[in-house]
Design an enzyme around this catalytic site. Structure first.
Site, PDB file in Angstrom:
ATOM      1  N   ASP A  46      77.309   4.451  55.025  1.00  0.00           N
ATOM      2  CA  ASP A  46      76.058   5.192  54.919  1.00  0.00           C
ATOM      3  C   ASP A  46      75.596   5.224  53.462  1.00  0.00           C
ATOM      4  O   ASP A  46      76.236   5.853  52.618  1.00  0.00           O
ATOM      5  CB  ASP A  46      76.228   6.625  55.441  1.00  0.00           C
ATOM      6  CG  ASP A  46      74.896   7.341  55.438  1.00  0.00           C
ATOM      7  OD1 ASP A  46      74.065   7.009  56.304  1.00  0.00           O
ATOM      8  OD2 ASP A  46      74.656   8.182  54.545  1.00  0.00           O
ATOM      9  N   TYR A  51      70.943   7.680  46.183  1.00  0.00           N
ATOM     10  CA  TYR A  51      72.309   7.946  45.704  1.00  0.00           C
ATOM     11  C   TYR A  51      72.603   7.166  44.418  1.00  0.00           C
ATOM     12  O   TYR A  51      73.610   7.406  43.751  1.00  0.00           O
ATOM     13  CB  TYR A  51      73.367   7.626  46.779  1.00  0.00           C
ATOM     14  CG  TYR A  51      73.188   8.381  48.084  1.00  0.00           C
ATOM     15  CD1 TYR A  51      72.426   9.540  48.144  1.00  0.00           C
ATOM     16  CD2 TYR A  51      73.775   7.932  49.270  1.00  0.00           C
ATOM     17  CE1 TYR A  51      72.238  10.223  49.337  1.00  0.00           C
ATOM     18  CE2 TYR A  51      73.596   8.611  50.470  1.00  0.00           C
ATOM     19  CZ  TYR A  51      72.822   9.741  50.489  1.00  0.00           C
ATOM     20  OH  TYR A  51      72.647  10.413  51.677  1.00  0.00           O
ATOM     21  N   LYS A  79      68.384   4.240  53.396  1.00  0.00           N
ATOM     22  CA  LYS A  79      67.282   5.175  53.662  1.00  0.00           C
ATOM     23  C   LYS A  79      66.133   4.984  52.684  1.00  0.00           C
ATOM     24  O   LYS A  79      66.365   4.797  51.485  1.00  0.00           O
ATOM     25  CB  LYS A  79      67.808   6.618  53.582  1.00  0.00           C
ATOM     26  CG  LYS A  79      69.096   6.818  54.355  1.00  0.00           C
ATOM     27  CD  LYS A  79      69.576   8.253  54.352  1.00  0.00           C
ATOM     28  CE  LYS A  79      71.006   8.332  54.874  1.00  0.00           C
ATOM     29  NZ  LYS A  79      72.029   8.254  53.837  1.00  0.00           N
ATOM     30  N   HIS A 112      64.372   8.973  54.877  1.00  0.00           N
ATOM     31  CA  HIS A 112      65.411   9.903  54.429  1.00  0.00           C
ATOM     32  C   HIS A 112      65.048  11.381  54.670  1.00  0.00           C
ATOM     33  O   HIS A 112      65.871  12.168  55.127  1.00  0.00           O
ATOM     34  CB  HIS A 112      65.691   9.656  52.938  1.00  0.00           C
ATOM     35  CG  HIS A 112      67.024  10.120  52.471  1.00  0.00           C
ATOM     36  ND1 HIS A 112      67.718   9.516  51.461  1.00  0.00           N
ATOM     37  CD2 HIS A 112      67.808  11.149  52.871  1.00  0.00           C
ATOM     38  CE1 HIS A 112      68.865  10.141  51.262  1.00  0.00           C
ATOM     39  NE2 HIS A 112      68.933  11.141  52.112  1.00  0.00           N
TER      40      HIS A 112
HETATM   41  N1  LIG Z   1      70.467  12.151  55.251  1.00  0.00           N
HETATM   42  C1  LIG Z   1      70.680  13.066  54.342  1.00  0.00           C
HETATM   43  O1  LIG Z   1      69.752  13.757  53.868  1.00  0.00           O
HETATM   44  C2  LIG Z   1      72.068  13.306  53.860  1.00  0.00           C
HETATM   45  C3  LIG Z   1      72.379  14.497  53.194  1.00  0.00           C
HETATM   46  C4  LIG Z   1      73.702  14.708  52.808  1.00  0.00           C
HETATM   47  C5  LIG Z   1      74.653  13.749  53.085  1.00  0.00           C
HETATM   48  N2  LIG Z   1      74.317  12.576  53.695  1.00  0.00           N
HETATM   49  C6  LIG Z   1      75.325  11.509  53.986  1.00  0.00           C
HETATM   50  O2  LIG Z   1      76.445  12.110  54.613  1.00  0.00           O
HETATM   51  C7  LIG Z   1      77.617  11.870  53.840  1.00  0.00           C
HETATM   52  C8  LIG Z   1      78.597  13.010  53.998  1.00  0.00           C
HETATM   53  O3  LIG Z   1      78.033  14.243  53.618  1.00  0.00           O
HETATM   54  P1  LIG Z   1      78.366  14.976  52.234  1.00  0.00           P
HETATM   55  O4  LIG Z   1      78.732  13.984  51.210  1.00  0.00           O
HETATM   56  O5  LIG Z   1      77.233  15.893  51.981  1.00  0.00           O
HETATM   57  O6  LIG Z   1      79.584  15.902  52.560  1.00  0.00           O
HETATM   58  P2  LIG Z   1      80.963  15.864  53.392  1.00  0.00           P
HETATM   59  O7  LIG Z   1      81.311  14.493  53.796  1.00  0.00           O
HETATM   60  O8  LIG Z   1      80.828  16.929  54.405  1.00  0.00           O
HETATM   61  O9  LIG Z   1      81.976  16.395  52.290  1.00  0.00           O
HETATM   62  C9  LIG Z   1      82.258  15.653  51.141  1.00  0.00           C
HETATM   63  C10 LIG Z   1      83.168  16.507  50.265  1.00  0.00           C
HETATM   64  O10 LIG Z   1      84.401  16.757  50.943  1.00  0.00           O
HETATM   65  C11 LIG Z   1      85.493  16.263  50.163  1.00  0.00           C
HETATM   66  N3  LIG Z   1      86.468  15.699  51.109  1.00  0.00           N
HETATM   67  C12 LIG Z   1      86.456  14.492  51.707  1.00  0.00           C
HETATM   68  N4  LIG Z   1      87.515  14.336  52.507  1.00  0.00           N
HETATM   69  C13 LIG Z   1      88.235  15.470  52.414  1.00  0.00           C
HETATM   70  C14 LIG Z   1      89.456  15.906  53.000  1.00  0.00           C
HETATM   71  N5  LIG Z   1      90.128  15.125  53.829  1.00  0.00           N
HETATM   72  N6  LIG Z   1      89.893  17.149  52.682  1.00  0.00           N
HETATM   73  C15 LIG Z   1      89.196  17.955  51.836  1.00  0.00           C
HETATM   74  N7  LIG Z   1      88.053  17.592  51.255  1.00  0.00           N
HETATM   75  C16 LIG Z   1      87.559  16.363  51.541  1.00  0.00           C
HETATM   76  C17 LIG Z   1      84.890  15.218  49.231  1.00  0.00           C
HETATM   77  O11 LIG Z   1      85.604  15.111  48.014  1.00  0.00           O
HETATM   78  P3  LIG Z   1      86.358  13.743  47.552  1.00  0.00           P
HETATM   79  O12 LIG Z   1      85.331  12.651  47.496  1.00  0.00           O
HETATM   80  O13 LIG Z   1      86.910  14.110  46.225  1.00  0.00           O
HETATM   81  O14 LIG Z   1      87.417  13.486  48.590  1.00  0.00           O
HETATM   82  C18 LIG Z   1      83.516  15.835  48.964  1.00  0.00           C
HETATM   83  O15 LIG Z   1      83.600  16.848  47.975  1.00  0.00           O
HETATM   84  C19 LIG Z   1      77.045  11.689  52.426  1.00  0.00           C
HETATM   85  O16 LIG Z   1      77.970  11.130  51.533  1.00  0.00           O
HETATM   86  C20 LIG Z   1      75.843  10.847  52.709  1.00  0.00           C
HETATM   87  O17 LIG Z   1      76.225   9.496  52.930  1.00  0.00           O
HETATM   88  C21 LIG Z   1      73.037  12.357  54.117  1.00  0.00           C
END
Ligand SMILES: NC(=O)c1ccc[n+]([C@@H]2O[C@H](COP(=O)([O-])OP(=O)(O)OC[C@H]3O[C@@H](n4cnc5c(N)ncnc54)[C@H](OP(=O)(O)O)[C@@H]3O)[C@@H](O)[C@H]2O)c1
Length: 324
Positions: A46, A51, A79, A112
């Protein structure tokens, strides 16, 4: 090596249910994260222009295609950023993204956000008079942008969809064009189950991808990965809390895109565990009195002065999306 469960989208594309998120992956982190992920079975990535790391993802892909995977074995989502919603900008923005990633096509291209910024002034054009705010383009409508997405050459995008769209936004673009987005990527986790969108999407055959499935783990907020109920279920299943949160999304039929740049987490987040109905309900119960949406742009810095989701935080917003 297991490649995990594969879902079929409304356009017939095969979507690996667990993907790797790349938001907030710092420079010099995402290249190795993508390489580790693909070497360990991930086939769904993704990405997004905003980003600002797609070129680094591209470097990783160069190393692993075709020796580890063929391009057609990957499912790559990117996106369209807010500053390219104007119909004459849409294909240009796609071309820039393809160039950054170093691929001829995307498997999925999403709008997006249902928010337009003016073009040609950078990713976050600052408002000329209102300090700390981005400038919005309130003239370009979601319908115009969706029409430009529909017109993109199929050779460059296999499927088109949206992200952060509510039922109202979806209804408007579908009513105007008759074209239903293949995917809506939305924030979804036990504190934000999105029941209304789930029901609507089921009816329209729109697949939901859950972003921030681990609650994003924003600084200053209690971490969902450390929630006592999630910990209790994880302990019982001999799983990590992140695996339980991913499994919660899987139980609801979402594809789920946890982000990590740490090797052990990238690997373990991909190992699926199954929730029983009882465990699923137990995890769901943590959202009952604790409804939380982490991603609300009016709270971003710079602020976007627009109400998207009908959240109380958005009451002071001057604008709502221009749909028609
Ligand atoms: N469409 C949109 O508007 C939108 C908005 C937000 C996100 N997204 C997409 O969705 C993806 C995921 O969402 P997100 O990045 O917001 O948050 P997330 O995946 O819910 O959480 C990421 C956080 O959790 C930590 N983490 C990962 N694995 C873990 C584990 N096993 N145990 C504990 N902590 C853990 C990561 O740190 P480390 O990296 O240090 O492990 C990071 O701080 C994004 O990267 C992006 O690609 C899209």
């Amino acid at each position: 090596m297991s490649l995990g469960r594969i879902l079929t989208l409304s356009n017939g594309s095969k979507l690996p249910q667990i993907g790797l998120g790349t938001w907030l992956s710092q420079p010099n982190e995402v290249e190795s994260a993508v390489e580790i992920a693909v070497r360990n079975g991930y086939r769904h990535l993704d990405l997004a222009r905003v980003y600002q790391n797609q070129d680094e993802v591209g470097r990783a892909l160069k190393k692993i295609i075709p020796s580890v995977v063929k391009r057609e074995e990957l499912f790559i989502t990117s996106k369209l950023w807010n500053n390219s919603h104007q119909p004459d900008q849409v294909e240009k923005a796609l071309d820039e993204t393809l160039e950054q990633i170093g691929t001829d096509y995307l498997d999925l291209y999403l709008i997006h956000w249902p928010v337009a910024f003016p073009p040609g002034k950078g990713l976050f054009p600052l408002h000329p008079t209102k300090e700390g705010e981005v400038e919005l383009d309130t003239k370009t409508s979601l319908v115009e942008t969706w029409k430009a997405m529909i017109a993109l050459p199929k050779s460059k995008v296999r499927a088109i969809g949206v992200s952060n769209f509510t039922v109202d936004h979806l209804e408007a673009i579908i009513a105007a064009t008759g074209v239903v987005p293949v995917v809506n990527q939305i924030e979804a986790h036990p504190l934000l189950p999105q029941d209304e969108l789930v029901a609507y999407s089921k009816e329209k055959n729109i697949h939901l991808t859950a972003y921030s499935p681990l609650g994003n783990n924003l600084a200053g907020k209690p971490k969902l990965t450390e929630h006592p109920v999630v910990e209790e279920v994880a302990k019982k299943l001999g799983a990590t809390t992140a695996q339980v949160l991913v499994a919660w999304g899987v139980y609801r039929g979402y594809s789920v895109i946890p982000k990590s740049v740490q090797e052990s987490r990238i690997k373990s987040n991909f190992q699926q565990v199954e929730l029983s109905k009882e465990d699923y309900e137990k995890i769901s119960s943590i959202g009952k009195d604790n409804y939380t949406r982490f991603n609300i742009p009016i709270g971003y810095s710079p602020k976007w002065d627009i109400a998207l989701f009908g959240e109380p935080e958005e009451k002071s917003a001057s604008f709502t999306p221009t749909v028609q």
